[in-house]
Each structure stands twice: as C-alpha cells, then as structure tokens.
Write a protein that holds these residues in place. Structure first.
Motif, short mmCIF file in Angstrom:
data_model
loop_
_atom_site.label_atom_id
_atom_site.label_comp_id
_atom_site.label_asym_id
_atom_site.label_seq_id
_atom_site.Cartn_x
_atom_site.Cartn_y
_atom_site.Cartn_z
N LYS A 288 21.69 -26.43 -5.78
CA LYS A 288 22.00 -25.35 -4.83
C LYS A 288 21.45 -24.02 -5.34
O LYS A 288 21.61 -23.70 -6.52
CB LYS A 288 23.51 -25.21 -4.67
N PRO A 289 20.82 -23.23 -4.45
CA PRO A 289 20.34 -21.91 -4.88
C PRO A 289 21.46 -20.89 -4.89
O PRO A 289 22.38 -20.94 -4.07
CB PRO A 289 19.30 -21.57 -3.81
N TYR A 290 21.39 -19.97 -5.85
CA TYR A 290 22.32 -18.84 -5.96
C TYR A 290 21.48 -17.58 -6.05
O TYR A 290 20.51 -17.54 -6.80
CB TYR A 290 23.21 -18.97 -7.20
N ASN A 291 21.84 -16.56 -5.30
CA ASN A 291 21.05 -15.35 -5.23
C ASN A 291 21.95 -14.14 -5.45
O ASN A 291 23.08 -14.11 -4.97
CB ASN A 291 20.37 -15.28 -3.86
N ARG A 292 21.42 -13.14 -6.16
CA ARG A 292 22.17 -11.90 -6.36
C ARG A 292 21.19 -10.76 -6.59
O ARG A 292 20.06 -10.97 -7.03
CB ARG A 292 23.16 -11.99 -7.52
N GLY A 293 21.63 -9.54 -6.31
CA GLY A 293 20.84 -8.36 -6.59
C GLY A 293 21.07 -7.92 -8.03
O GLY A 293 22.20 -7.96 -8.52
N VAL A 294 19.99 -7.55 -8.71
CA VAL A 294 20.10 -7.08 -10.10
C VAL A 294 19.19 -5.87 -10.28
O VAL A 294 18.16 -5.74 -9.63
CB VAL A 294 19.69 -8.18 -11.12
N ASN A 295 19.58 -4.97 -11.18
CA ASN A 295 18.70 -3.88 -11.57
C ASN A 295 17.66 -4.46 -12.51
O ASN A 295 18.00 -5.20 -13.44
CB ASN A 295 19.48 -2.79 -12.29
N ALA A 296 16.39 -4.15 -12.28
CA ALA A 296 15.32 -4.74 -13.07
C ALA A 296 14.24 -3.72 -13.36
O ALA A 296 14.06 -2.74 -12.63
CB ALA A 296 14.73 -5.93 -12.34
N TYR A 297 13.52 -3.97 -14.41
CA TYR A 297 12.41 -3.14 -14.86
C TYR A 297 11.22 -4.08 -15.07
O TYR A 297 11.35 -5.13 -15.73
CB TYR A 297 12.80 -2.46 -16.17
N TYR A 298 10.05 -3.73 -14.54
CA TYR A 298 8.86 -4.57 -14.65
C TYR A 298 7.90 -4.04 -15.72
O TYR A 298 7.68 -2.83 -15.83
CB TYR A 298 8.10 -4.61 -13.32
N GLU A 299 7.33 -5.00 -16.47
CA GLU A 299 6.29 -4.65 -17.43
C GLU A 299 5.48 -5.89 -17.76
O GLU A 299 6.04 -6.93 -18.14
CB GLU A 299 6.92 -4.08 -18.70
N GLU A 300 4.17 -5.82 -17.57
CA GLU A 300 3.21 -6.82 -18.01
C GLU A 300 3.61 -8.27 -17.71
O GLU A 300 3.68 -9.12 -18.59
CB GLU A 300 2.95 -6.66 -19.51
N GLY A 301 3.85 -8.55 -16.44
CA GLY A 301 4.11 -9.92 -16.02
C GLY A 301 5.53 -10.41 -16.15
O GLY A 301 5.80 -11.59 -15.94
N SER A 302 6.45 -9.51 -16.49
CA SER A 302 7.86 -9.90 -16.63
C SER A 302 8.77 -8.81 -16.07
O SER A 302 8.44 -7.63 -16.09
CB SER A 302 8.24 -10.10 -18.10
N PHE A 303 9.93 -9.26 -15.60
CA PHE A 303 11.02 -8.34 -15.26
C PHE A 303 12.06 -8.45 -16.36
O PHE A 303 12.28 -9.52 -16.92
CB PHE A 303 11.66 -8.71 -13.92
N TYR A 304 12.70 -7.32 -16.67
CA TYR A 304 13.75 -7.27 -17.69
C TYR A 304 15.03 -6.79 -17.03
O TYR A 304 15.02 -5.82 -16.27
CB TYR A 304 13.33 -6.35 -18.84
#
Length: 141
Positions: free
Chosen positions: A31-47
């Motif tokens: 089953k998929p689970y989805n949520r909103g998160v604060n994220a920061y992008y850099e060089e092919g990844s989100f943190y």
C-alpha cells in the motif's frame, strides 16, 4: 531518458534549494503512503529532517523505494537514513538545512538535540520535470 544536464540541475536548484514542501510516498504491505515534508534539493538528492521512529523511516527501513513530487517535478528514488542530522559526517548538509529551514527549524517542531532527529536522503533514480512547456525525462544514475 537523458542524463541530468546542467540546465536541469539549475532548474531543480532554483525550485527546491530553499524550504520547499514536497510529497514523499513510501510503500508498506503493497500500500502506498504519502505525506508532505519540508525538503532541500542538492545534486540529485532531496534531504529531509525527520524522527528515526516516524512511520516514514520505519517504512523506508523495510523498503527504501520512494517517490516524490513537487512543483512540476516527479521522481522515483531510494531513501537512506544518514544518521543524526548534526553529526560530524552531516555537518555540511546540516548547515545548508539550517539556512534553508531557518523560518521553522527552531520553532519547537523538532528536538534538534535528540539523536533520533535524522537526516533522510532521497537519492533520485529517475524523474520528469516540466519547465515552460518543456518536458525533461531525467536519469539521475
């Protein structure tokens, strides 16, 4: 699918190198689970900063495959627990997150001294980006 280009990287940095909310989807028992998160992008990844005991981290430990979506961008990737967010190994990313998340990071939402405050890396594998009528199908590997 094309490899990530300088142009694509610039668009992603412009959109996601600040405090952005993205949708993060995980899977548990099919089953998929989805949520909103604060994220920061850099060089092919989100943190993402999160608690080691959160549902998303438990699900990622069981199955690291994730999907993200935000501001005309969707992608598939894998989630990795990089450990305590303020550890020596994470010092560079922690400073960038302090700047990106400065509007809310110290508002009491998270206990930054707690060793369970983790740095989650979402390393992207492939994605689709739309920009001014153009579509980019991107291979991040």
């Amino acid at each position: 699918m094309e490899k990530r280009t300088v142009e694509v990287e610039q668009i992603l940095r412009e959109r996601f190198s600040g405090n952005q909310i993205i949708a993060l989807a995980t899977v548990e028992d099919g089953k998929p689970y989805n949520r909103g998160v604060n994220a920061y992008y850099e060089e092919g990844s989100f943190y993402i900063l999160t608690d080691a005991n959160s549902t998303k981290m438990r699900q990622i430990r069981e199955n690291p495959a994730v999907a993200i979506s935000g501001d005309w961008f969707t992608a598939l990737g894998d989630g990795f627990d990089l450990g305590y967010w303020a550890s020596e190994e994470n010092a560079g990313k922690a400073e960038k997150l302090r700047m990106a998340f400065k509007d809310w990071l110290t508002n009491g939402h998270m206990d930054l001294e707690d060793e369970d405050t983790r740095l989650l890396q979402v390393k992207l594998r492939e994605g689709t980006l739309f920009d001014h009528g153009r579509r980019f199908d991107i291979d991040f590997t």
